[in-house]
Design an enzyme around this catalytic site. Sequence first.
Site, PDB file in Angstrom:
ATOM      1  N   GLY A 160       7.291   4.838  13.780  1.00  0.00           N
ATOM      2  CA  GLY A 160       6.450   5.063  12.667  1.00  0.00           C
ATOM      3  C   GLY A 160       5.080   4.243  13.092  1.00  0.00           C
ATOM      4  O   GLY A 160       4.681   3.353  12.478  1.00  0.00           O
TER       5      GLY A 160
ATOM      6  N   SER B 169      -0.092   5.037  12.365  1.00  0.00           N
ATOM      7  CA  SER B 169      -0.911   4.630  11.419  1.00  0.00           C
ATOM      8  C   SER B 169      -0.547   3.549  10.741  1.00  0.00           C
ATOM      9  O   SER B 169       0.613   3.109  10.625  1.00  0.00           O
ATOM     10  CB  SER B 169      -1.425   5.838  10.688  1.00  0.00           C
ATOM     11  OG  SER B 169       0.014   6.311   9.945  1.00  0.00           O
ATOM     12  N   SER B 170      -1.506   2.977   9.999  1.00  0.00           N
ATOM     13  CA  SER B 170      -1.068   2.019   8.833  1.00  0.00           C
ATOM     14  C   SER B 170      -0.614   0.829   9.283  1.00  0.00           C
ATOM     15  O   SER B 170      -1.072   0.271  10.326  1.00  0.00           O
ATOM     16  CB  SER B 170      -0.364   2.816   7.713  1.00  0.00           C
ATOM     17  OG  SER B 170      -1.051   3.960   7.030  1.00  0.00           O
TER      18      SER B 170
ATOM     19  N   GLU C 136       3.731  13.349  15.049  1.00  0.00           N
ATOM     20  CA  GLU C 136       2.011  13.915  14.666  1.00  0.00           C
ATOM     21  C   GLU C 136       1.775  14.991  15.434  1.00  0.00           C
ATOM     22  O   GLU C 136       2.768  15.745  16.146  1.00  0.00           O
ATOM     23  CB  GLU C 136       1.235  12.808  15.564  1.00  0.00           C
ATOM     24  CG  GLU C 136       1.342  11.558  14.746  1.00  0.00           C
ATOM     25  CD  GLU C 136       0.754  11.306  13.349  1.00  0.00           C
ATOM     26  OE1 GLU C 136       0.035  12.214  13.226  1.00  0.00           O
ATOM     27  OE2 GLU C 136       1.173  10.231  12.742  1.00  0.00           O
TER      28      GLU C 136
ATOM     29  N   ALA D 283       7.453   6.521   7.285  1.00  0.00           N
ATOM     30  CA  ALA D 283       7.252   7.026   5.917  1.00  0.00           C
ATOM     31  C   ALA D 283       7.146   8.515   6.089  1.00  0.00           C
ATOM     32  O   ALA D 283       6.123   9.170   6.608  1.00  0.00           O
ATOM     33  CB  ALA D 283       5.753   6.661   5.637  1.00  0.00           C
TER      34      ALA D 283
ATOM     35  N   TYR E  88       8.180  -3.113  -0.080  1.00  0.00           N
ATOM     36  CA  TYR E  88       7.295  -3.354  -1.236  1.00  0.00           C
ATOM     37  C   TYR E  88       8.082  -3.718  -2.327  1.00  0.00           C
ATOM     38  O   TYR E  88       8.818  -2.746  -2.772  1.00  0.00           O
ATOM     39  CB  TYR E  88       6.124  -2.354  -1.288  1.00  0.00           C
ATOM     40  CG  TYR E  88       4.915  -2.609  -2.597  1.00  0.00           C
ATOM     41  CD1 TYR E  88       3.989  -3.762  -1.910  1.00  0.00           C
ATOM     42  CD2 TYR E  88       5.072  -1.874  -3.643  1.00  0.00           C
ATOM     43  CE1 TYR E  88       3.074  -3.836  -3.044  1.00  0.00           C
ATOM     44  CE2 TYR E  88       4.130  -2.300  -4.515  1.00  0.00           C
ATOM     45  CZ  TYR E  88       3.030  -3.298  -4.075  1.00  0.00           C
ATOM     46  OH  TYR E  88       2.146  -3.566  -5.259  1.00  0.00           O
TER      47      TYR E  88
ATOM     48  N   TYR F 195       7.714   2.342  -9.282  1.00  0.00           N
ATOM     49  CA  TYR F 195       7.915   2.018  -8.054  1.00  0.00           C
ATOM     50  C   TYR F 195       9.354   1.289  -7.934  1.00  0.00           C
ATOM     51  O   TYR F 195      10.345   1.788  -7.354  1.00  0.00           O
ATOM     52  CB  TYR F 195       6.768   1.015  -7.435  1.00  0.00           C
ATOM     53  CG  TYR F 195       6.872   1.062  -5.945  1.00  0.00           C
ATOM     54  CD1 TYR F 195       6.009   1.841  -5.124  1.00  0.00           C
ATOM     55  CD2 TYR F 195       7.776   0.252  -5.303  1.00  0.00           C
ATOM     56  CE1 TYR F 195       6.172   1.716  -3.776  1.00  0.00           C
ATOM     57  CE2 TYR F 195       7.770   0.405  -4.014  1.00  0.00           C
ATOM     58  CZ  TYR F 195       6.906   0.983  -3.288  1.00  0.00           C
ATOM     59  OH  TYR F 195       7.210   1.028  -1.644  1.00  0.00           O
TER      60      TYR F 195
END
Length: 398
Positions: free
Chosen positions: A47, A50-51, A74, A141, A226, A236
């Site tokens: 992953g 990005s991010s 991608e 993700a 998270y 969440y």
Amino acid sequence: MIIKPELKGNVSKTAHPYGCREVVKNQIRYVKDKGRFEGPKKVLILGASSSYGLASRIALAFGAGADTIGLSYERGIVNEEKLATAGWWNNIFFKEEAENEGLIAKNFIGDAFSDDMKERVIEYIKKEFGGKIDLLIYSLASGRRTDPRSGNTYYSALKPIGESIKGYNINIEKEELFEQEVVSATKEEIDNTVKVMGGEDWRWWVEALLKEDLLAERFKTTLFSYIGPEVTEGFYRSGTLGRAKKDAEETSDKLNNLLRERVNGESIITVSKAATTKASAVIPILPVYACSLYKVMNEKGLHETLIMHQYRLFNDMIYGDKREIDGEGRLRPDSWEMREDVQSEVKDILKDVTPENFKDTTAFDVFMKEFMELNGFGIDNVNYEEDINIEELKKFKP
């Protein structure tokens, strides 16, 4: 053609290649300005495009001088109606910058959940990457996963458990606040979300690498998680996402015991702060919390972009002497977000936010800027009126 932002709800359908290039370069400049640190030299990032995954790759390559393998799913250019994703361009321009510094930057594009991809990466490590890695970052993700052992495909559901949740959310496309109700998940949705976003595939990667003797002494692995505060609890941590993260934490405990015994290594759950990512933008209700949080953290001088957060994580914590560990053994770089004074002020904002005042009472402008930058828009030094030759873009390869 001229590439303009095209949003659908909280998803960007377009990405600007040269804007993405500047985003990558800006993150690299930040790391170089902060300075070098002692860290891993051979890194695999699942992953990576990005991010948090991309920021980790940049921090480790340009901060610690690490050679990296990045795996991501991608899409390249299909036609003028279906251009490449932002992650496609991030991979290309990261590789270009890293190789200019004499670093190895290998990109694999495909399904990280598949056995075929695991085999391809393993062969590359054996034959072209020195035979060992000393860090594995799990930053996937995805909304779905096909289990290669059963052939079944599972879809995640971002829902509460037990009771439906109501709250405000932001429509990024329309720049509007609206009330959203998210119905409670079924048992099947809970189980499927754990299957997609829990720890099983992470464990399979580590076991596959260990079986082939590809893990260096003192090898580390981390998965980004998270937790969030009380105000996000219902949708969440106590929801389907939280159930998947709990599964990942239990997996980490098992991996930690295994790695300690086999290579004197460790497995770490990293609890990251709330950030503007493609994933967080589509989580129910979370964008409103993030906008409120950014206002408070900006006022206190605590707000961090993705690259700031990841540089601090690796320099100070994972490879530094400033680790913050909670009672569950999780690494907590989110401690600034979770400070009592920060959360108290965020609650006050959320209590009074309305569709009429949210742009004034929150840092929606910061959230919006960071969201657009994820897709290469709103960047200084980029000519967004430039007529771009698609055939020239097709020559770029990841």
